[in-house]
Design a protein around this motif. Structure first.
Motif, PDB file in Angstrom:
ATOM      1  N   LYS A 129      32.352  33.919  55.353  1.00  0.00           N
ATOM      2  CA  LYS A 129      32.811  34.891  54.351  1.00  0.00           C
ATOM      3  C   LYS A 129      32.713  36.318  54.891  1.00  0.00           C
ATOM      4  O   LYS A 129      33.624  37.131  54.718  1.00  0.00           O
ATOM      5  N   THR A 130      31.606  36.620  55.542  1.00  0.00           N
ATOM      6  CA  THR A 130      31.416  37.962  56.097  1.00  0.00           C
ATOM      7  C   THR A 130      32.456  38.253  57.169  1.00  0.00           C
ATOM      8  O   THR A 130      33.041  39.337  57.195  1.00  0.00           O
ATOM      9  N   LEU A 134      35.196  41.211  57.035  1.00  0.00           N
ATOM     10  CA  LEU A 134      35.287  42.220  58.107  1.00  0.00           C
ATOM     11  C   LEU A 134      36.672  42.235  58.749  1.00  0.00           C
ATOM     12  O   LEU A 134      37.224  43.303  59.018  1.00  0.00           O
ATOM     13  N   ARG A 135      37.234  41.062  58.969  1.00  0.00           N
ATOM     14  CA  ARG A 135      38.574  40.999  59.583  1.00  0.00           C
ATOM     15  C   ARG A 135      39.634  41.554  58.635  1.00  0.00           C
ATOM     16  O   ARG A 135      40.590  42.163  59.092  1.00  0.00           O
ATOM     17  N   SER A 136      39.481  41.340  57.353  1.00  0.00           N
ATOM     18  CA  SER A 136      40.486  41.818  56.411  1.00  0.00           C
ATOM     19  C   SER A 136      40.444  43.342  56.279  1.00  0.00           C
ATOM     20  O   SER A 136      41.476  43.961  55.993  1.00  0.00           O
ATOM     21  N   TYR A 137      39.278  43.955  56.479  1.00  0.00           N
ATOM     22  CA  TYR A 137      39.180  45.403  56.373  1.00  0.00           C
ATOM     23  C   TYR A 137      39.444  46.120  57.696  1.00  0.00           C
ATOM     24  O   TYR A 137      39.697  47.311  57.702  1.00  0.00           O
TER      25      TYR A 137
END
Length: 138
Positions: A129-130, A134-137
């Motif tokens: 999930k983390t 992080l990848r999406s932001y």
């Protein structure tokens, strides 16, 4: 090099301050999140360590019980050639008891080995999930 003055320079400065505040808040949250994941990993490792200790103890017990089964089976063969019926019944029951205990230990070890897949599930889920966040932001 020229310094831009006016309304756009103030807007850039405000955006920069907002970015710094956001980074400061996010870093604290990331550290807190990493700490909670580390704590979950520590708890999972403690459970896994206890499971492995039980597994090793069970393997040792199984080895002893199998050895005793073979020993008493040998004694049974000797008793079958000896003409005392009382000893034969007693010696016949002992290998059966040890064989049954060996079977129960084998089943217990099978159950323990199936539980290995459940370990670290929470940590793996939280880390995925983390990483996704992080990848999406980024």
């Amino acid at each position: 090099m020229s310094v831009v003055a006016g309304p756009s320079a103030g807007k850039v400065a405000i955006e920069l301050l907002d970015a710094v505040r956001l980074a400061r808040t996010a870093s604290g949250l990331l550290i807190e999140h990493a700490t909670s994941i580390a704590e979950a990993a520590r708890l999972d490792w403690a459970e896994e360590s206890a499971r492995l200790k039980k597994f090793m103890l069970g393997m040792q017990l199984l080895a002893v019980l199998v050895g005793l089964t073979l020993l008493y089976a040998g004694v049974l063969i000797v008793a079958l050639t000896w003409n005392t019926p009382y000893r034969m019944y007693a010696i016949a029951v002992l290998p059966l008891l040890f064989a049954m205990a060996s079977y129960l230990a084998w089943r217990y070890l099978g159950q323990l080995s199936q539980k290995r897949e459940e370990r670290f599930a929470i940590v793996r889920t939280e880390l995925s999930k983390t990483l996704y966040l992080l990848r999406s932001y980024l």
